[in-house]
Write a protein that holds these residues in place. Structure first.
Motif, mmCIF file in Angstrom:
data_model
loop_
_atom_site.group_PDB
_atom_site.id
_atom_site.type_symbol
_atom_site.label_atom_id
_atom_site.label_comp_id
_atom_site.label_asym_id
_atom_site.label_seq_id
_atom_site.Cartn_x
_atom_site.Cartn_y
_atom_site.Cartn_z
ATOM 1 N N ASP A 26 3.103 -6.349 4.649
ATOM 2 C CA ASP A 26 2.840 -4.934 4.392
ATOM 3 C C ASP A 26 3.209 -4.563 2.950
ATOM 4 O O ASP A 26 2.449 -3.894 2.254
ATOM 5 C CB ASP A 26 3.620 -4.073 5.386
ATOM 6 C CG ASP A 26 3.337 -2.593 5.222
ATOM 7 O OD1 ASP A 26 2.188 -2.173 5.434
ATOM 8 O OD2 ASP A 26 4.273 -1.840 4.873
ATOM 9 N N ILE A 29 0.707 -6.011 0.411
ATOM 10 C CA ILE A 29 -0.609 -5.372 0.449
ATOM 11 C C ILE A 29 -0.619 -4.054 -0.311
ATOM 12 O O ILE A 29 -1.585 -3.734 -1.004
ATOM 13 C CB ILE A 29 -1.044 -5.157 1.919
ATOM 14 C CG1 ILE A 29 -1.598 -6.459 2.486
ATOM 15 C CG2 ILE A 29 -2.072 -4.037 2.056
ATOM 16 C CD1 ILE A 29 -1.947 -6.387 3.946
ATOM 17 N N ARG A 30 0.456 -3.281 -0.193
ATOM 18 C CA ARG A 30 0.471 -1.890 -0.685
ATOM 19 C C ARG A 30 0.020 -1.715 -2.149
ATOM 20 O O ARG A 30 -0.755 -0.812 -2.447
ATOM 21 C CB ARG A 30 1.858 -1.277 -0.486
ATOM 22 C CG ARG A 30 2.258 -1.119 0.977
ATOM 23 C CD ARG A 30 1.549 0.007 1.631
ATOM 24 N NE ARG A 30 1.685 -0.020 3.094
ATOM 25 C CZ ARG A 30 1.283 0.936 3.879
ATOM 26 N NH1 ARG A 30 0.727 2.022 3.372
ATOM 27 N NH2 ARG A 30 1.406 0.828 5.185
ATOM 28 N N ALA A 168 -0.692 -3.486 8.582
ATOM 29 C CA ALA A 168 -1.215 -4.344 7.511
ATOM 30 C C ALA A 168 -2.489 -5.045 7.963
ATOM 31 O O ALA A 168 -3.480 -5.114 7.220
ATOM 32 C CB ALA A 168 -0.160 -5.361 7.090
#
Length: 199
Positions: A26, A29-30, A168
């Motif tokens: 997660d 990815i952000r 995610a």
């Protein structure tokens, strides 16, 4: 999948992997998410943690792109204020011109406080129309469908870690990553690229 490779694993091993790696995926990815729209849809749903109801706040833009989520013990103004501040700090979000909420008074009250504090623009519209939040419902159903077969959560922390991995995965499925990740790559290749691994 593990049996195909001759490995026998108990479910607690998988659970430990989820708790360890889901938040990392997660986090990776952000920074690569595409910019979202300035029209937000915010809603909450209920999940059981250690036999007690907890509240999952979720925000998407008008196109259904994920903004962020927050799992909390209470559906009060303090929790919703913390949630909105978290969403506003995200790299892929823009200061909203409109936020649609349901009839729950806590989100509207928190947004008004944030406007008074200068965190949100005074002209931003707060629209409490429940049916316009239907775009968030598929996300809620997706989360519940994935966690339903689980044996349940024993703490808010482990629930939040698991949900971060589910989110995610859903973000990948929605195609929210930028151009360098969106052309001809499988989800496994995307994760490898995020972590700097070879295929």
């Amino acid at each position: 999948m593990m049996e195909e490779h001759g490995l026998i694993l108990v479910h607690t091993t998988i659970m430990r992997w989820v708790h360890q790696y889901a938040p990392q995926i997660d986090t990776k990815i952000r920074p690569h998410l595409k910019r979202t729209d300035k029209s937000w849809r915010v809603d909450e749903t209920y999940l059981k943690v250690k036999g007690k109801w907890t509240y999952l706040y979720k925000a998407v833009d008008k196109d259904g792109n994920t903004l962020d989520f927050l799992l909390g013990a209470k559906p009060d103004a303090k929790a919703t204020s913390r949630f909105f501040k978290k969403v506003l700090k995200a790299n892929h979000t823009q200061t909203p011109r409109l936020i649609n909420v349901d009839k729950n008074p806590a989100p509207s009250g928190s947004l008004e406080q944030l406007k008074r504090a200068g965190i949100l623009p005074e002209k931003m519209e707060i629209r409490p129309v429940k049916y316009l939040n239907n775009i968030v419902e598929p996300d809620h159903r997706f989360i519940k469908k994935v966690i339903q077969p689980c044996l349940g959560f024993q703490s808010i922390q482990t629930a939040a870690k698991t949900i971060s991995g589910i989110e995610a995965r859903h973000i990948l499925w929605k195609g929210q990553l930028g151009r360098s990740f969106s052309v001809g790559l499988s989800r496994a290749q995307i994760v490898n690229k995020l972590f700097g691994l070879t295929a």
